[in-house]
Design a protein around this motif. Structure first.
Motif, PDB file in Angstrom:
ATOM      1  N   VAL A   1     -13.028 -11.310   4.594  1.00 58.26           N
ATOM      2  CA  VAL A   1     -13.117 -12.409   3.618  1.00 58.26           C
ATOM      3  C   VAL A   1     -13.693 -11.899   2.304  1.00 58.26           C
ATOM      4  O   VAL A   1     -13.197 -12.220   1.213  1.00 58.26           O
ATOM      5  CB  VAL A   1     -13.964 -13.564   4.186  1.00 58.26           C
ATOM      6  CG1 VAL A   1     -14.233 -14.615   3.112  1.00 58.26           C
ATOM      7  CG2 VAL A   1     -13.256 -14.209   5.364  1.00 58.26           C
ATOM      8  N   LEU A   2     -14.744 -11.071   2.375  1.00 57.47           N
ATOM      9  CA  LEU A   2     -15.314 -10.505   1.151  1.00 57.47           C
ATOM     10  C   LEU A   2     -14.307  -9.588   0.455  1.00 57.47           C
ATOM     11  O   LEU A   2     -14.191  -9.594  -0.781  1.00 57.47           O
ATOM     12  CB  LEU A   2     -16.584  -9.719   1.478  1.00 57.47           C
ATOM     13  CG  LEU A   2     -17.854 -10.536   1.719  1.00 57.47           C
ATOM     14  CD1 LEU A   2     -19.002  -9.626   2.105  1.00 57.47           C
ATOM     15  CD2 LEU A   2     -18.222 -11.337   0.473  1.00 57.47           C
ATOM     16  N   ALA A   3     -13.572  -8.798   1.233  1.00 63.63           N
ATOM     17  CA  ALA A   3     -12.563  -7.920   0.635  1.00 63.63           C
ATOM     18  C   ALA A   3     -11.481  -8.742  -0.052  1.00 63.63           C
ATOM     19  O   ALA A   3     -11.026  -8.411  -1.156  1.00 63.63           O
ATOM     20  CB  ALA A   3     -11.954  -7.016   1.708  1.00 63.63           C
ATOM     21  N   ALA A   4     -11.068  -9.854   0.609  1.00 66.77           N
ATOM     22  CA  ALA A   4     -10.055 -10.721  -0.007  1.00 66.77           C
ATOM     23  C   ALA A   4     -10.590 -11.366  -1.279  1.00 66.77           C
ATOM     24  O   ALA A   4      -9.858 -11.555  -2.261  1.00 66.77           O
ATOM     25  CB  ALA A   4      -9.611 -11.790   0.988  1.00 66.77           C
TER      26      ALA A   4
ATOM     27  N   VAL B   1      -7.416   4.453  -1.548  1.00 65.39           N
ATOM     28  CA  VAL B   1      -7.568   4.271  -0.107  1.00 65.39           C
ATOM     29  C   VAL B   1      -7.499   5.639   0.549  1.00 65.39           C
ATOM     30  O   VAL B   1      -6.488   6.343   0.444  1.00 65.39           O
ATOM     31  CB  VAL B   1      -6.467   3.344   0.445  1.00 65.39           C
ATOM     32  CG1 VAL B   1      -6.660   3.138   1.935  1.00 65.39           C
ATOM     33  CG2 VAL B   1      -6.486   2.008  -0.290  1.00 65.39           C
ATOM     34  N   ARG B   2      -8.570   6.035   1.200  1.00 63.05           N
ATOM     35  CA  ARG B   2      -8.625   7.344   1.827  1.00 63.05           C
ATOM     36  C   ARG B   2      -8.067   7.279   3.245  1.00 63.05           C
ATOM     37  O   ARG B   2      -7.986   6.221   3.857  1.00 63.05           O
ATOM     38  CB  ARG B   2     -10.062   7.862   1.859  1.00 63.05           C
ATOM     39  CG  ARG B   2     -10.658   8.072   0.474  1.00 63.05           C
ATOM     40  CD  ARG B   2     -12.065   8.621   0.569  1.00 63.05           C
ATOM     41  NE  ARG B   2     -12.625   8.869  -0.752  1.00 63.05           N
ATOM     42  CZ  ARG B   2     -13.856   9.344  -0.964  1.00 63.05           C
ATOM     43  NH1 ARG B   2     -14.634   9.644   0.068  1.00 63.05           N
ATOM     44  NH2 ARG B   2     -14.284   9.540  -2.190  1.00 63.05           N
ATOM     45  N   GLY B   3      -7.729   8.439   3.739  1.00 61.83           N
ATOM     46  CA  GLY B   3      -7.221   8.526   5.099  1.00 61.83           C
ATOM     47  C   GLY B   3      -5.770   8.100   5.176  1.00 61.83           C
ATOM     48  O   GLY B   3      -4.995   8.208   4.220  1.00 61.83           O
ATOM     49  N   LYS B   4      -5.401   7.599   6.328  1.00 67.27           N
ATOM     50  CA  LYS B   4      -4.014   7.210   6.573  1.00 67.27           C
ATOM     51  C   LYS B   4      -3.716   5.783   6.133  1.00 67.27           C
ATOM     52  O   LYS B   4      -2.625   5.275   6.355  1.00 67.27           O
ATOM     53  CB  LYS B   4      -3.692   7.356   8.067  1.00 67.27           C
ATOM     54  CG  LYS B   4      -3.800   8.796   8.564  1.00 67.27           C
ATOM     55  CD  LYS B   4      -3.455   8.879  10.035  1.00 67.27           C
ATOM     56  CE  LYS B   4      -3.562  10.321  10.529  1.00 67.27           C
ATOM     57  NZ  LYS B   4      -3.232  10.421  11.984  1.00 67.27           N
ATOM     58  N   GLY B   5      -4.671   5.144   5.535  1.00 64.50           N
ATOM     59  CA  GLY B   5      -4.447   3.774   5.085  1.00 64.50           C
ATOM     60  C   GLY B   5      -4.763   2.783   6.184  1.00 64.50           C
ATOM     61  O   GLY B   5      -5.605   3.020   7.055  1.00 64.50           O
ATOM     62  N   GLY B   6      -4.106   1.649   6.144  1.00 70.06           N
ATOM     63  CA  GLY B   6      -4.385   0.616   7.117  1.00 70.06           C
ATOM     64  C   GLY B   6      -5.344  -0.421   6.568  1.00 70.06           C
ATOM     65  O   GLY B   6      -5.934  -0.258   5.497  1.00 70.06           O
ATOM     66  N   ALA B   7      -5.527  -1.504   7.315  1.00 65.46           N
ATOM     67  CA  ALA B   7      -6.343  -2.627   6.854  1.00 65.46           C
ATOM     68  C   ALA B   7      -7.802  -2.234   6.688  1.00 65.46           C
ATOM     69  O   ALA B   7      -8.457  -2.596   5.703  1.00 65.46           O
ATOM     70  CB  ALA B   7      -6.211  -3.795   7.827  1.00 65.46           C
ATOM     71  N   LEU B   8      -8.331  -1.467   7.661  1.00 62.69           N
ATOM     72  CA  LEU B   8      -9.745  -1.099   7.569  1.00 62.69           C
ATOM     73  C   LEU B   8     -10.015  -0.192   6.375  1.00 62.69           C
ATOM     74  O   LEU B   8     -11.019  -0.358   5.667  1.00 62.69           O
ATOM     75  CB  LEU B   8     -10.180  -0.413   8.870  1.00 62.69           C
ATOM     76  CG  LEU B   8     -10.257  -1.306  10.112  1.00 62.69           C
ATOM     77  CD1 LEU B   8     -10.637  -0.481  11.337  1.00 62.69           C
ATOM     78  CD2 LEU B   8     -11.263  -2.437   9.901  1.00 62.69           C
ATOM     79  N   ALA B   9      -9.123   0.776   6.148  1.00 59.68           N
ATOM     80  CA  ALA B   9      -9.303   1.663   5.000  1.00 59.68           C
ATOM     81  C   ALA B   9      -9.199   0.894   3.692  1.00 59.68           C
ATOM     82  O   ALA B   9      -9.945   1.155   2.741  1.00 59.68           O
ATOM     83  CB  ALA B   9      -8.263   2.783   5.043  1.00 59.68           C
ATOM     84  N   TRP B  10      -8.267  -0.067   3.644  1.00 57.85           N
ATOM     85  CA  TRP B  10      -8.118  -0.872   2.423  1.00 57.85           C
ATOM     86  C   TRP B  10      -9.363  -1.711   2.165  1.00 57.85           C
ATOM     87  O   TRP B  10      -9.850  -1.789   1.038  1.00 57.85           O
ATOM     88  CB  TRP B  10      -6.889  -1.767   2.558  1.00 57.85           C
ATOM     89  CG  TRP B  10      -6.692  -2.667   1.376  1.00 57.85           C
ATOM     90  CD1 TRP B  10      -6.111  -2.363   0.194  1.00 57.85           C
ATOM     91  CD2 TRP B  10      -7.125  -4.037   1.272  1.00 57.85           C
ATOM     92  NE1 TRP B  10      -6.136  -3.435  -0.653  1.00 57.85           N
ATOM     93  CE2 TRP B  10      -6.760  -4.488  -0.014  1.00 57.85           C
ATOM     94  CE3 TRP B  10      -7.775  -4.912   2.137  1.00 57.85           C
ATOM     95  CZ2 TRP B  10      -7.019  -5.777  -0.448  1.00 57.85           C
ATOM     96  CZ3 TRP B  10      -8.036  -6.199   1.693  1.00 57.85           C
ATOM     97  CH2 TRP B  10      -7.658  -6.618   0.409  1.00 57.85           C
ATOM     98  N   MET B  11      -9.896  -2.364   3.210  1.00 55.27           N
ATOM     99  CA  MET B  11     -11.102  -3.178   3.027  1.00 55.27           C
ATOM    100  C   MET B  11     -12.279  -2.314   2.582  1.00 55.27           C
ATOM    101  O   MET B  11     -13.064  -2.714   1.712  1.00 55.27           O
ATOM    102  CB  MET B  11     -11.434  -3.906   4.330  1.00 55.27           C
ATOM    103  CG  MET B  11     -10.502  -5.073   4.631  1.00 55.27           C
ATOM    104  SD  MET B  11     -11.014  -6.040   6.068  1.00 55.27           S
ATOM    105  CE  MET B  11     -10.658  -4.898   7.394  1.00 55.27           C
ATOM    106  N   GLY B  12     -12.409  -1.126   3.169  1.00 55.39           N
ATOM    107  CA  GLY B  12     -13.486  -0.241   2.746  1.00 55.39           C
ATOM    108  C   GLY B  12     -13.349   0.177   1.299  1.00 55.39           C
ATOM    109  O   GLY B  12     -14.344   0.239   0.570  1.00 55.39           O
ATOM    110  N   ALA B  13     -12.117   0.457   0.872  1.00 54.27           N
ATOM    111  CA  ALA B  13     -11.900   0.853  -0.513  1.00 54.27           C
ATOM    112  C   ALA B  13     -12.238  -0.272  -1.470  1.00 54.27           C
ATOM    113  O   ALA B  13     -12.837  -0.050  -2.532  1.00 54.27           O
ATOM    114  CB  ALA B  13     -10.447   1.298  -0.700  1.00 54.27           C
TER     115      ALA B  13
END
Length: 444
Positions: A72-75, A107-119
């Motif tokens: 929610v915070l990432a959104a 977005v580091r690594g292979k991407g994905g939802a978790l990597a996007w939220m962290g970025a």
């Protein structure tokens, strides 16, 4: 120094003179209406941004006890970035302010939802967009209230002589009421009061564009400071551009050296080898002719050596390395076509790279004076000002130099800019020409 220019007398569109002074025409200019429109649109946009940001952040913070708070915070931050692009578009269209889009998410690594939220959560640009969304509404409310009040009251009072008859005709009153109680009332109903009201309205109307402009200056600062790229990102982009200039300049210098070697010393040495071969063949049968050919070859050797010395001096003169700018610039000045006085006031030497750029800057400027200036004398001054190395070359030639016309001065300005230097050209038609260069000191 690029002195071949044509000077026209025709006025461009921006040079047309207005019949009305700026304070009188400001209320009718398109700029004023665009800025006023921006202030009006800012209120609903500010409410939207504030409501979205506070709601989403509050919801995300409340859900942080579970994993749902993180997305929610990432959104919320991603939504603020999207609304920020709308704000930049409004500033571009209505205020004429070009604000570059911030750097994209990494977005580091292979991407994905978790990597996007962290970025998103680690991205400082996203948090600056959130701060903008929070600050936008209170400022929008203030600027909207001030702008609408001045605009409405100004035009209402200015045009009061045209519609004051509405009150006695349809309202059963003597005019616009300023004060009233049980005993007496004050109305704007006589010619003097109506005239004063219109004059006050005129002052309000004339002041409104400047007040709106002052209000939008704060908006410009907010948009530029919070919705644009960070200073670090801008600096990285600038350094990447400067690196490209340095690489192109180095490649051009290498091509010049190769061309000079191929067309100059190399060709002369090839001819020298052929002449010596012919002299060797003639040595037994015609010693006198062979001796003459060897003598000519000796002259060719001297010429080739001089060309190689000149080429080496153009790459990096030994006198600069051994004795510094004073001796090196004096050597350059002695080869100039006009008398040149050199004054170098440096207690210590700068970094070798800066020293080399300063040398080649003065060399090219003196070469331009020899070719184009038609000057009778020139001066070169070098000094240090705090952490900057200052150069100034002045000649009494015909003037007209321009560093923006794609001439050699433009290339010189690019070279200096690549190391955070500045080139300023002051060259009115008829002269004199004053070129000032500023370089970082960078202790050697």
């Amino acid at each position: 120094m690029g002195y071949r220019h044509e000077y026209g007398s025709a006025r461009g569109p921006g040079d047309r003179r207005h019949r009305l002074p700026a304070p009188l025409r400001a209320p009718f200019e398109a700029r004023h209406w665009r800025e006023l429109t921006y202030v009006l649109v800012s209120l609903p946009m500010g409410v939207l941004l504030f409501t979205y940001a506070v709601t989403m952040v509050s919801l995300g913070a409340g859900l942080l006890v579970t994993f749902l708070g993180v997305p929610v915070l990432a959104a919320a931050l991603a939504g603020c970035r999207g609304l920020g692009s709308v704000e930049r578009g409004l500033a571009r269209g209505l205020l004429g302010q070009e604000v570059a889009a911030p750097e994209p998410l990494r977005v580091r690594g292979k991407g994905g939802a978790l990597a996007w939220m962290g970025a998103v959560l680690k991205d400082g640009t996203s948090w600056r967009h959130l701060l903008y969304a929070v600050l936008r509404m209170p400022w929008a409310v203030f600027s909207f209230s001030v702008a609408v009040s001045f605009f409405a009251y100004g035009w209402a009072m200015l045009t009061y002589p045209l519609w004051f008859w509405v009150f006695p005709l349809y309202g059963g009153q003597d005019g616009l009421q300023l004060y009233g109680d049980e005993t007496h009332s004050v109305y704007l109903d006589n010619p003097f009061e109506i005239t004063v009201t219109a004059l006050v309205g005129l002052l309000f109307t004339l002041a409104t564009p400047w007040i709106v402009r002052a209000l939008t200056m704060v908006d410009r600062v907010l948009v530029h400071g919070l919705l644009g790229p960070s200073r670090l990102a801008s600096r990285v982009e600038e350094l990447e551009s400067d690196r490209g200039v340095v690489v192109d300049t180095a490649a051009a210098d290498l091509r010049r050296i190769e061309r000079d070697l191929h067309d100059g010393a190399q060709a002369r040495l090839v001819n020298l080898a052929m002449d010596l071969g012919l002299a060797k063949e003639k040595l037994a049968e015609d010693p006198r002719a062979a001796a003459r050919m060897v003598d000519e070859a000796h002259g060719e050797v001297k010429t080739a050596l001089q060309e190689l010395r000149d080429l080496a001096r153009g790459i990096h003169p030994a006198v600069l390395t051994d004795r510094g700018l004073d001796a090196a610039l004096s050597s350059v000045a002695s080869r100039c076509a006009v008398p040149v006085s050199v004054d170098v006031d440096l207690a210590e030497r700068p970094a070798p790279a800066i020293e080399g750029i300063a040398y080649f800057t003065v060399s090219e400027l003196l070469q331009n004076i020899s070719k184009h200036a038609r000057a009778t004398r020139a001066t070169v001054d070098v000094w240090r000002s705090e952490n900057r190395l200052m150069l100034q070359v002045v000649d009494d030639g015909v003037g007209g130099a321009d560093a923006t016309s794609g001439s050699g001065l433009a290339g010189l300005a690019e070279r200096l800019d690549a190391v955070d230097g500045i080139l300023v050209v002051d060259s009115p038609a008829g002269g004199p020409t004053r070129v000032t260069a500023e370089l970082p000191w960078r202790r050697g």
